[in-house]
Design a protein around this motif. Structure first.
Motif, PDB file in Angstrom:
ATOM      1  N   ASP A   1       9.169  -5.788   2.034  1.00 56.10           N
ATOM      2  CA  ASP A   1       8.394  -4.993   1.077  1.00 56.10           C
ATOM      3  C   ASP A   1       9.331  -3.992   0.416  1.00 56.10           C
ATOM      4  O   ASP A   1       9.839  -3.082   1.066  1.00 56.10           O
ATOM      5  N   SER A   2       9.554  -4.156  -0.872  1.00 54.75           N
ATOM      6  CA  SER A   2      10.509  -3.290  -1.574  1.00 54.75           C
ATOM      7  C   SER A   2      10.060  -1.843  -1.624  1.00 54.75           C
ATOM      8  O   SER A   2      10.866  -0.944  -1.873  1.00 54.75           O
ATOM      9  N   LYS A   3       8.773  -1.600  -1.393  1.00 60.36           N
ATOM     10  CA  LYS A   3       8.253  -0.230  -1.442  1.00 60.36           C
ATOM     11  C   LYS A   3       8.365   0.472  -0.094  1.00 60.36           C
ATOM     12  O   LYS A   3       8.019   1.643   0.025  1.00 60.36           O
ATOM     13  N   ALA A   4       8.841  -0.222   0.912  1.00 57.34           N
ATOM     14  CA  ALA A   4       8.947   0.350   2.256  1.00 57.34           C
ATOM     15  C   ALA A   4      10.020   1.434   2.295  1.00 57.34           C
ATOM     16  O   ALA A   4      10.925   1.464   1.451  1.00 57.34           O
ATOM     17  N   PRO A   5       9.935   2.329   3.272  1.00 57.74           N
ATOM     18  CA  PRO A   5      10.957   3.383   3.390  1.00 57.74           C
ATOM     19  C   PRO A   5      12.312   2.800   3.769  1.00 57.74           C
ATOM     20  O   PRO A   5      12.398   1.665   4.260  1.00 57.74           O
ATOM     21  N   ASN A   6      13.369   3.562   3.554  1.00 54.21           N
ATOM     22  CA  ASN A   6      14.700   3.127   3.965  1.00 54.21           C
ATOM     23  C   ASN A   6      14.734   2.902   5.470  1.00 54.21           C
ATOM     24  O   ASN A   6      14.307   3.770   6.242  1.00 54.21           O
ATOM     25  N   PRO A   7      15.239   1.759   5.918  1.00 55.64           N
ATOM     26  CA  PRO A   7      15.410   1.562   7.363  1.00 55.64           C
ATOM     27  C   PRO A   7      16.372   2.606   7.928  1.00 55.64           C
ATOM     28  O   PRO A   7      17.228   3.137   7.216  1.00 55.64           O
ATOM     29  N   SER A   8      16.243   2.882   9.208  1.00 54.23           N
ATOM     30  CA  SER A   8      17.085   3.865   9.888  1.00 54.23           C
ATOM     31  C   SER A   8      18.567   3.638   9.625  1.00 54.23           C
ATOM     32  O   SER A   8      19.014   2.501   9.416  1.00 54.23           O
ATOM     33  N   VAL A   9      19.340   4.730   9.667  1.00 48.13           N
ATOM     34  CA  VAL A   9      20.793   4.613   9.504  1.00 48.13           C
ATOM     35  C   VAL A   9      21.410   3.831  10.658  1.00 48.13           C
ATOM     36  O   VAL A   9      22.566   3.413  10.576  1.00 48.13           O
ATOM     37  N   GLU A  10      20.652   3.635  11.735  1.00 46.69           N
ATOM     38  CA  GLU A  10      21.151   2.873  12.882  1.00 46.69           C
ATOM     39  C   GLU A  10      20.533   1.474  12.949  1.00 46.69           C
ATOM     40  O   GLU A  10      20.514   0.836  13.997  1.00 46.69           O
ATOM     41  N   THR A  11      20.052   0.992  11.806  1.00 45.07           N
ATOM     42  CA  THR A  11      19.434  -0.335  11.754  1.00 45.07           C
ATOM     43  C   THR A  11      20.372  -1.433  12.239  1.00 45.07           C
ATOM     44  O   THR A  11      19.974  -2.320  13.004  1.00 45.07           O
ATOM     45  N   LEU A  12      21.629  -1.412  11.816  1.00 48.79           N
ATOM     46  CA  LEU A  12      22.553  -2.478  12.201  1.00 48.79           C
ATOM     47  C   LEU A  12      22.819  -2.478  13.704  1.00 48.79           C
ATOM     48  O   LEU A  12      23.027  -3.536  14.296  1.00 48.79           O
ATOM     49  N   LEU A  13      22.802  -1.316  14.316  1.00 44.87           N
ATOM     50  CA  LEU A  13      22.973  -1.255  15.773  1.00 44.87           C
ATOM     51  C   LEU A  13      21.836  -2.030  16.439  1.00 44.87           C
ATOM     52  O   LEU A  13      22.063  -2.829  17.355  1.00 44.87           O
ATOM     53  N   HIS A  14      20.608  -1.814  15.982  1.00 48.25           N
ATOM     54  CA  HIS A  14      19.453  -2.529  16.523  1.00 48.25           C
ATOM     55  C   HIS A  14      19.557  -4.024  16.232  1.00 48.25           C
ATOM     56  O   HIS A  14      19.203  -4.859  17.076  1.00 48.25           O
ATOM     57  N   ALA A  15      20.020  -4.340  15.027  1.00 48.17           N
ATOM     58  CA  ALA A  15      20.092  -5.747  14.623  1.00 48.17           C
ATOM     59  C   ALA A  15      21.136  -6.520  15.416  1.00 48.17           C
ATOM     60  O   ALA A  15      20.933  -7.695  15.766  1.00 48.17           O
ATOM     61  N   PHE A  16      22.273  -5.890  15.698  1.00 45.24           N
ATOM     62  CA  PHE A  16      23.366  -6.587  16.373  1.00 45.24           C
ATOM     63  C   PHE A  16      23.065  -6.854  17.848  1.00 45.24           C
ATOM     64  O   PHE A  16      23.558  -7.828  18.420  1.00 45.24           O
TER      65      PHE A  16
ATOM     66  N   VAL B   1      22.329  -3.411   1.422  1.00 48.47           N
ATOM     67  CA  VAL B   1      21.994  -4.695   2.029  1.00 48.47           C
ATOM     68  C   VAL B   1      20.720  -4.591   2.856  1.00 48.47           C
ATOM     69  O   VAL B   1      19.930  -5.543   2.931  1.00 48.47           O
ATOM     70  N   GLN B   2      20.479  -3.441   3.463  1.00 47.54           N
ATOM     71  CA  GLN B   2      19.242  -3.246   4.220  1.00 47.54           C
ATOM     72  C   GLN B   2      18.035  -3.228   3.289  1.00 47.54           C
ATOM     73  O   GLN B   2      17.020  -3.871   3.574  1.00 47.54           O
ATOM     74  N   ARG B   3      18.161  -2.542   2.172  1.00 48.65           N
ATOM     75  CA  ARG B   3      17.031  -2.464   1.243  1.00 48.65           C
ATOM     76  C   ARG B   3      16.779  -3.802   0.546  1.00 48.65           C
ATOM     77  O   ARG B   3      15.628  -4.179   0.312  1.00 48.65           O
ATOM     78  N   THR B   4      17.827  -4.497   0.199  1.00 47.40           N
ATOM     79  CA  THR B   4      17.627  -5.769  -0.495  1.00 47.40           C
ATOM     80  C   THR B   4      17.020  -6.829   0.412  1.00 47.40           C
ATOM     81  O   THR B   4      16.527  -7.851  -0.084  1.00 47.40           O
ATOM     82  N   ASN B   5      17.029  -6.596   1.715  1.00 46.31           N
ATOM     83  CA  ASN B   5      16.444  -7.566   2.644  1.00 46.31           C
ATOM     84  C   ASN B   5      15.107  -7.106   3.231  1.00 46.31           C
ATOM     85  O   ASN B   5      14.602  -7.711   4.180  1.00 46.31           O
ATOM     86  N   LEU B   6      14.543  -6.038   2.664  1.00 42.59           N
ATOM     87  CA  LEU B   6      13.204  -5.623   3.065  1.00 42.59           C
ATOM     88  C   LEU B   6      12.179  -6.659   2.613  1.00 42.59           C
ATOM     89  O   LEU B   6      12.270  -7.192   1.499  1.00 42.59           O
TER      90      LEU B   6
END
Length: 678
Positions: A116-131, A109-114
Motif C-alpha cells: 500500500d503506497s499510502k502506508a507509513p515508512n517502514p522502520s529504519v530497522e526493517t532490513l534487520l527484520h527481513a534478513f 526500496v522499502q517504500r517501492t515494495n510496500l
C-alpha cells in the motif's frame, strides 16, 4: 518482568481482526506488540519495533510473501494493523548480497515494495527484520539490558548473563550495516533465542508470536535478576542549600533563559519552550549527586533517545530559596557554557560530514536541577512529556548501571550520527507550527460561555491552554478549580501553571457576573460583591500573570473582558458597569506601566453575548428595560446581527497575535456608536 500473554486475549484479538479481513499472523503481531509497548521499562514513545513474516494478497489477488513491520512514528503501546505496513519480502532479501546501501536508497526500496503506497515508512530497522529467518521478531530498549550493557565491560557481563540464549552484536548504527552485521551473527548462532545489541537494545525471535514475546520477557528477566544482586550505594550527595526554592519560582527563570531570541529582536516572536517537571526520591538522588557532572554527561542510554533529549542534559545550579537572582545568574552561565559546548560538538563532528549538516538549535531538552528534580523541554506539552519520560528512564538505567559498575554509553561521534541522522529526524515530523504554538494561555471563567469559546479558540491556534473556573468538572484538558475573588486561590493557581508548563504568556481575564439595580438604591454589599469579581479579581489575575511574565523576561499579553457597559452604561445596570469601567482603565494602566517590559495589555468591549452571564432570563429583563423584543434586543446593532461567544473569542485571539498593539479596546457588538472607542 511479568509475562502478560493470555490465550483468551490472543483469541479475542484474532477474532476482532478477522472481522476486518486481517489474517491471524498480523492480529497476533498487533496483540504482542501492544503487550511490549505497554511496558515502559521496555519501550517508550515510538521506540522499539516488531515484525512478522506472512502472506498477503497483492492488487492482482496473488498471495505474496511480505514482512509486516512497525511503521516509523507508530507507538507500540497503541499500535493498530495499519501501523505494521506490509513490504514485499523477496526484494528485501535480495539486498543482503549488496556490500553497501545508502540510507536514501534503503528507504526508497522499502517504500517501492510496500503493498500500500499510502502506508507509513517502514522502520529504519526493517532490513534487520527481513534478513533474519524467524517468523516473529521483537525489538525493545529494555532498561535492564541497557544497564547491563552500558558498561565498559558490557560485552563480558552480557555474555555471562545470557550465555548461549542470546548472541551479542557490537554497536553499529541502525540501517543497512547493522542489518548485515546482525544477520552474520545470527547465522553463526542459529539456536539463539535473542540478540543483544550492545548499548542499544535487545531482539527476541520465535516461530510464533507467543514464543518471541515470552523469550523477550525471559531474557529481560535474566538481566533484571543480575542487576538485583547489586546493592552498593550510589549517587553520594553533594552539599545543597538548606532551603530550596520552589518549582514555581524556578521554572519561569529557566524558561526565559532557554527561549531563543527572535531574529528581529522583538519579544513576541521569541521561540519559547514548554516544560514538564518530574521529581521523586531516585530523581533527587540522581540530580543531587556530587558526581553528576560525570554520570549525567556520558550520553543517552540508547541511541534512539538522542533525537528527543540531545546528547546530554543541562545541569543547573541548586536554587536557594530567597536568592533567585543568584540562581538566575548562575543558570545563565551554565546555559552559556552548554550552548558553547554544543556549538563546539557540532563543529567537531560536522567537519567530517559529506555533505555538511545544518546545526540544530543548541538548547537542551532536559534540565537537571539539584535539590528540585528534572525538567523535560519541548515545543509542546506532549514533546516536553516525552523528554521528561526519557529523562526518567535515563535516571533508572544509569542508577542500575552505577550499582553494577560504571555507566558508559556509545561514543560521542556515534551520538552525533544519530542526532543528525535524517531518518531519525524524520520521526519528529516536519509539520508547520500553528501561530500560537509554544504559548501558555490562561483563561479565567473558561468553563462556559465566552471563556469556554476563548479557550477552544486558543487551543485551535496551537497554544497550551489552562482554564481557571470555580467549576471545572466539564472542562476538557488542563483546568484548575479557582475562585478568582480569593487572592490566595489565584496565586496558587498561577504557581501551579508555572510549575506545570514553565510559565505564562497570555492571560484572558474573563470571569465575571452581572448584578442589576438602580445605582441609588443598590445595597452596598451587592456593589462591593460586584467589584470583587468584576474589578478586584481582574487585578489579582493580572498581578500574578505579570509576576511570572517579569520572571521570564519574555514579555506577555494581558487581555481583559471589559464589556460594553464600561463605556455605554445601561439602565439599572450600574452595579455591573461601574467595576467594568474600572477594569477597562486597569487594562490601560497595565499597558502604561509594563509596556517597556514587553507586556501588552488590551481589552475586548463586547455586548449582548448569550452566556452564563447573559442568561435567557436576563435577556428578557434587559429587553423589557429597553422596551424591545428579545430578537430586536439581541440584534440591536448597526449590522442587525446577533454576536456570539465565538466572535468575542476571535477578538481575543486577534489581540494576542497583534504583537505591536497595546492599550487598545476592540468593540465586538455588531455596531453601537455609543459604545465605540478609537
Amino acid at each position: 518482568m511479568e509475562n502478560l500473554w493470555s490465550d483468551d486475549d490472543a483469541k479475542a484479538a484474532i477474532a476482532r481482526h478477522a472481522a476486518k479481513g486481517i489474517n491471524e499472523d498480523l492480529a497476533l503481531r498487533v496483540y504482542t506488540t501492544r503487550l511490549l509497548g505497554g511496558e515502559p521499562r521496555l519501550v517508550l514513545h515510538g521506540g522499539g519495533n516488531t515484525s512478522v513474516k506472512t502472506r498477503m494478497a497483492d492488487i492482482t489477488g496473488a498471495q505474496v510473501d511480505v514482512l509486516c513491520v512497525k511503521g516509523s512514528g507508530w507507538d507500540m503501546g497503541t499500535i493498530e494493523a495499519p501501523g505494521l505496513p506490509a513490504v514485499r519480502l523477496g526484494p528485501l532479501g535480495e539486498l543482503k548480497g549488496l556490500q553497501a546501501l545508502s540510507d536514501e536508497d534503503m528507504v526508497n526500496v522499502q517504500r517501492t515494495n510496500l503493498l500500500d503506497s499510502k502506508a507509513p515508512n517502514p522502520s529504519v530497522e526493517t532490513l534487520l527484520h527481513a534478513f533474519l529467518p524467524h517468523k516473529f521478531i521483537d525489538h525493545t530498549h529494555s532498561n535492564a539490558v541497557l544497564s547491563l550493557t552500558d558498561q565498559p565491560d558490557g560485552e563480558a557481563l552480557a555474555a555471562d548473563v545470557f550465555g548461549k540464549r542470546a548472541a551479542l552484536v557490537p554497536y553499529v548504527m541502525p540501517g543497512f550495516a547493522l542489518a548485515k552485521k546482525t544477520d552474520e551473527i545470527a547465522r553463526a548462532h542459529p539456536d539463539a533465542e535473542g540478540l543483544v545489541l550492545l548499548k542499544h537494545g535487545i531482539f527476541s525471535m520465535g516461530a510464533t508470536a507467543e514464543e518471541a514475546y515470552v523469550r523477550m520477557i525471559d531474557l529481560v528477566t535474566l538481566a533484571e535478576k543480575r542487576l538485583a544482586k547489586e546493592t552498593r550505594k550510589i549517587f553520594a550527595g553533594a552539599t545543597l542549600p538548606k532551603e530550596i526554592a520552589s518549582v514555581a519560582e524556578v521554572t519561569p527563570i529557566l524558561r526565559g533563559l532557554l527561549s531563543l531570541p527572535a531574529k528581529d529582536g522583538g519579544r513576541e516572536a521569541t521561540q519559547r519552550f514548554v516544560f514538564e517537571f518530574r521529581t521523586g526520591p531516585e530523581i533527587l538522588a540522581y540530580v543531587g549527586g556530587k558526581d553528576i557532572a560525570r554520570y549525567s554527561q556520558q550520553g543517552p542510554v540508547t541511541p534512539d533517545h538522542a533525537i528527543r533529549t540531545k546528547g546530554v542534559p543541562l545541569i543547573a545550579p541548586a536554587p536557594e530559596a530567597g536568592k533567585l537572582d543568584v540562581f538566575a545568574t548562575e543558570a545563565k552561565a551554565a546555559l552559556d557554557a552548554y550552548v558553547a559546548d554544543y556549538h563546539a560538538y557540532f563543529a567537531r563532528h560536522n567537519a567530517k560530514q559529506m555533505p555538511p549538516k545544518t546545526e540544530l538549535d543548541p538548547i537542551p531538552r532536559v534540565v537537571l536541577v539539584p535539590g528540585l528534580g528534572l525538567f523535560g523541554i519541548g515545543n509542546s506539552s506532549k514533546d516536553a512529556k516525552i523528554a521528561a519520560d526519557l529523562a526518567e528512564t535515563t535516571v533508572a538505567v544509569v542508577a542500575d548501571a552505577e550499582r553494577l559498575g560504571r555507566y558508559e554509553c556509545i561514543p560521542e561521534p556515534d551520538i552525533f550520527d544519530i542526532e543528525y541522522w535524517s531518518l531519525e529526524q524524520a520521526k519528529l515530523g516536519a509539520a508547520a507550527e500553528k501561530p500560537l504554538a509554544r504559548r501558555i494561555v490562561v483563561v479565567t471563567g473558561g468553563g462556559s460561555g465566552i471563556g469556554a469559546a476563548t479557550a477552544a479558540a486558543f487551543a485551535r491556534e496551537g497554544a497550551e491552554v489552562v482554564v481557571l473556573d470555580r467549576d471545572v468538572s466539564k472542562v476538557r484538558g488542563f483546568a484548575i478549580a479557582c475562585d478568582v475573588t480569593d487572592p490566595k486561590s489565584v496565586r496558587a493557581a498561577f504557581d501551579k501553571i508555572a510549575a506545570t508548563y514553565g510559565g505564562v504568556d497570555i492571560v484572558v481575564s474573563n470571569a465575571g457576573a452581572a448584578w442589576q439595580g438602580k445605582i441609588g438604591d443598590v445595597d452596598e454589599a451587592v456593589l462591593r460583591q460586584s467589584f470583587e469579581l468584576n474589578f478586584w479579581a481582574h487585578q489579582s489575575v493580572a498581578q500574578n500573570a505579570v509576576r511570572i511574565m517579569k520572571a521570564q523576561g519574555l514579555g506577555g499579553c494581558l487581555l481583559f473582558n471589559a464589556s460594553k457597559q464600561a463605556v455605554n452604561p445601561g439602565a439599572d445596570f450600574g452595579p455591573y458597569g461601574l467595576p467594568k469601567a474600572a477594569t477597562l482603565f486597569l487594562s490601560r494602566q497595565y499597558a502604561l506601566d509594563y509596556g517597556a517590559e514587553g507586556i501588552r495589555s488590551n481589552a475586548v468591549n463586547a455586548d449582548r453575548i448569550r452566556s452564563g452571564l447573559l442568561t435567557d432570563d436576563m435577556i428578557a429583563q434587559r429587553s423589557k428595560a429597553r422596551g424591545l423584543s428579545e430578537a430586536d434586543y439581541m440584534g440591536g446593532n448597526l449590522l442587525g446581527l446577533e454576536v456570539t461567544a465565538d466572535d468575542v473569542a476571535q477578538a481575543f485571539v486577534s489581540l494576542a497575535k497583534a504583537a505591536k498593539t497595546t492599550g487598545a479596546v476592540i468593540t465586538v457588538d455588531g455596531g453601537n456608536i455609543a459604545a465605540a472607542l478609537r
